[in-house]
Design an enzyme around this catalytic site. Structure first.
Site, PDB file in Angstrom:
ATOM      1  N   ASN A  10       0.867  -1.177   0.000  1.00  0.00           N
ATOM      2  CA  ASN A  10       0.000   0.000   0.000  1.00  0.00           C
ATOM      3  C   ASN A  10       0.907   1.231   0.000  1.00  0.00           C
ATOM      4  O   ASN A  10       1.473   1.589   1.024  1.00  0.00           O
ATOM      5  CB  ASN A  10      -0.901  -0.019   1.242  1.00  0.00           C
ATOM      6  CG  ASN A  10      -1.823   1.192   1.291  1.00  0.00           C
ATOM      7  OD1 ASN A  10      -1.847   1.996   0.354  1.00  0.00           O
ATOM      8  ND2 ASN A  10      -2.572   1.322   2.373  1.00  0.00           N
ATOM      9  N   LYS A  12       0.022   4.177  -0.370  1.00  0.00           N
ATOM     10  CA  LYS A  12      -0.712   5.314   0.207  1.00  0.00           C
ATOM     11  C   LYS A  12      -0.530   6.548  -0.688  1.00  0.00           C
ATOM     12  O   LYS A  12      -0.508   6.423  -1.909  1.00  0.00           O
ATOM     13  CB  LYS A  12      -0.259   5.550   1.644  1.00  0.00           C
ATOM     14  CG  LYS A  12      -0.347   4.271   2.489  1.00  0.00           C
ATOM     15  CD  LYS A  12      -0.211   4.480   3.959  1.00  0.00           C
ATOM     16  CE  LYS A  12      -0.354   3.152   4.680  1.00  0.00           C
ATOM     17  NZ  LYS A  12      -0.323   3.248   6.109  1.00  0.00           N
ATOM     18  N   HIS A  95      -9.753   1.356   4.419  1.00  0.00           N
ATOM     19  CA  HIS A  95      -8.506   1.530   5.181  1.00  0.00           C
ATOM     20  C   HIS A  95      -8.753   2.494   6.343  1.00  0.00           C
ATOM     21  O   HIS A  95      -9.500   3.464   6.204  1.00  0.00           O
ATOM     22  CB  HIS A  95      -7.394   2.057   4.267  1.00  0.00           C
ATOM     23  CG  HIS A  95      -6.052   1.957   4.915  1.00  0.00           C
ATOM     24  ND1 HIS A  95      -5.621   2.866   5.844  1.00  0.00           N
ATOM     25  CD2 HIS A  95      -5.070   1.023   4.815  1.00  0.00           C
ATOM     26  CE1 HIS A  95      -4.412   2.510   6.278  1.00  0.00           C
ATOM     27  NE2 HIS A  95      -4.063   1.386   5.663  1.00  0.00           N
ATOM     28  N   GLU A  97      -7.090   4.825   7.500  1.00  0.00           N
ATOM     29  CA  GLU A  97      -6.775   6.235   7.233  1.00  0.00           C
ATOM     30  C   GLU A  97      -7.958   6.930   6.555  1.00  0.00           C
ATOM     31  O   GLU A  97      -8.181   8.123   6.763  1.00  0.00           O
ATOM     32  CB  GLU A  97      -5.484   6.329   6.397  1.00  0.00           C
ATOM     33  CG  GLU A  97      -4.268   6.056   7.274  1.00  0.00           C
ATOM     34  CD  GLU A  97      -3.102   5.405   6.559  1.00  0.00           C
ATOM     35  OE1 GLU A  97      -3.079   5.369   5.320  1.00  0.00           O
ATOM     36  OE2 GLU A  97      -2.201   4.906   7.270  1.00  0.00           O
ATOM     37  N   GLU A 168      -5.669  -4.925  10.486  1.00  0.00           N
ATOM     38  CA  GLU A 168      -4.663  -3.882  10.697  1.00  0.00           C
ATOM     39  C   GLU A 168      -4.993  -3.117  11.979  1.00  0.00           C
ATOM     40  O   GLU A 168      -5.797  -2.167  11.947  1.00  0.00           O
ATOM     41  CB  GLU A 168      -4.676  -2.885   9.533  1.00  0.00           C
ATOM     42  CG  GLU A 168      -4.225  -3.457   8.215  1.00  0.00           C
ATOM     43  CD  GLU A 168      -3.618  -2.376   7.317  1.00  0.00           C
ATOM     44  OE1 GLU A 168      -2.454  -2.539   6.942  1.00  0.00           O
ATOM     45  OE2 GLU A 168      -4.284  -1.381   7.018  1.00  0.00           O
ATOM     46  N   GLY A 174       2.293   2.198  10.981  1.00  0.00           N
ATOM     47  CA  GLY A 174       3.289   3.275  10.918  1.00  0.00           C
ATOM     48  C   GLY A 174       4.020   3.518  12.229  1.00  0.00           C
ATOM     49  O   GLY A 174       4.743   4.500  12.361  1.00  0.00           O
ATOM     50  N   SER A 215       3.167  -2.207  10.454  1.00  0.00           N
ATOM     51  CA  SER A 215       4.612  -2.225  10.744  1.00  0.00           C
ATOM     52  C   SER A 215       5.291  -3.551  10.394  1.00  0.00           C
ATOM     53  O   SER A 215       6.235  -3.963  11.073  1.00  0.00           O
ATOM     54  CB  SER A 215       4.873  -1.856  12.209  1.00  0.00           C
ATOM     55  OG  SER A 215       4.501  -0.516  12.447  1.00  0.00           O
TER      56      SER A 215
HETATM   57  P1  13P Z   1       2.793   0.349   7.837  1.00  0.00           P
HETATM   58  O1  13P Z   1       3.366  -0.889   7.212  1.00  0.00           O
HETATM   59  O2  13P Z   1       3.535   1.599   7.520  1.00  0.00           O
HETATM   60  O3  13P Z   1       2.571   0.172   9.321  1.00  0.00           O
HETATM   61  O4  13P Z   1       1.332   0.578   7.194  1.00  0.00           O
HETATM   62  C1  13P Z   1       0.439  -0.470   7.227  1.00  0.00           C
HETATM   63  C2  13P Z   1      -0.753  -0.093   6.427  1.00  0.00           C
HETATM   64  O5  13P Z   1      -1.492   0.803   6.771  1.00  0.00           O
HETATM   65  C3  13P Z   1      -0.974  -0.827   5.181  1.00  0.00           C
HETATM   66  O6  13P Z   1      -2.244  -0.585   4.674  1.00  0.00           O
END
Ligand code: 13P
Length: 252
Positions: A10, A12, A95, A97, A168, A174, A215
């Site tokens: 991803n 993003k 997601h 976010e 997740e 992150g 992560s």
């Molecule tokens: P990270 O791997 O940066 O923690 O992000 C995970 C994520 O949100 C994947 O969709």
């Protein structure tokens, strides 16, 4: 028969258009696996260019969002059919976010899932996960079951369809701190049991993969490898470093 493992990148909104194409070319050059399915989810504007660059290798293309209507007056949105036309065979839905910054809720997520499953052969990647506060309040199981129920309740997964559920935990995204393997195992067991209830034994067992995100990196991926009910990973930060991402893929 064990399900094929899958690793989904991803990206993003980390990369611009030109940067996305450069990374896609690097993926095509360095990711050569034939055993693991690999997907790169690029920003919408980069999808066609990234798809073109990925064509040289085994990595498939995914979107990061979709709208639930087929077409019409929905400024700024993109339909499932358009994503399919752009070459996507996967799309991330719900997601955290988007839930946080755009107030997307599980009613919308349900409609998005339905639209993708009804109108295309794109495989939806449904995201679920609890916040730090929900975890501290001991509500993780309840939250995940509720998210699954709201998004998948009433959906029939026809025999030719597939679904991916990405667990997740929001606090792990992150943060550099992935959840421990035992906790992943427990949560994935709970998710599998709920999927059997919601979709039926056959569909849950044969057509759904449950993956972990939060992560995941080249250093910790090996700790999840032995867990039977982890069908793969959704990778954010580590996915924009092609060599690290390739290491994650190759470790499976
Ligand atoms: P990270 O791997 O940066 O923690 O992000 C995970 C994520 O949100 C994947 O969709």
């Amino acid at each position: 028969m064990p399900k094929q493992k899958i690793v989904i990148a991803n990206w993003k909104m980390r990369l611009g258009l030109a940067e996305s194409i450069v990374l896609a070319k690097a993926y095509a050059e360095h990711i050569k696996t034939e055993t693991v399915e690999v997907v790169a989810c690029a920003s919408e504007i980069a999808l066609t260019g990234v798809g073109e660059a990925l064509r040289q290798g085994p990595v498939k293309l995914g979107g990061q969002n979709v709208f639930w209507e087929e077409k019409g007056e929905y400024t700024g949105e993109v339909s499932a059919k358009t994503l399919a036309e752009a070459g996507c065979s996967f799309v991330i839905i719900g997601h955290s976010e988007r839930r946080m910054h755009l107030l997307e809720n599980y009613e919308m997520i349900h409609q998005k899932l339905k639209a993708v499953l009804d109108h295309t052969s794109i495989i939806p990647i449904l995201c679920v996960g609890e916040t730090q506060r929900e975890k501290e309040a001991g509500k993780t199981d309840y939250v995940i079951l509720d998210q699954l129920q709201q998004s998948l309740g009433g959906i029939e997964l026809l025999a030719d369809k597939q679904l991916i559920v990405a667990y997740e935990p929001i606090w792990a995204i992150g943060s550099g701190h992935a959840i421990g393997p035992d906790d992943v195992n427990t949560m994935h067991e709970i998710i599998h049991a709920s999927l059997v209830d919601l979709l039926g034994v056959d569909a849950a067992k044969k057509q759904v993969r449950v993956i972990y995100g939060g992560s995941v990196n080249a250093g910790n991926v090996a700790s999840f490898r032995a867990i039977d009910n982890v069908d793969g990973f959704l990778v954010g930060t580590a996915s924009v470093d092609v060599m690290e991402f390739a290491q994650i893929v190759n470790s499976l």
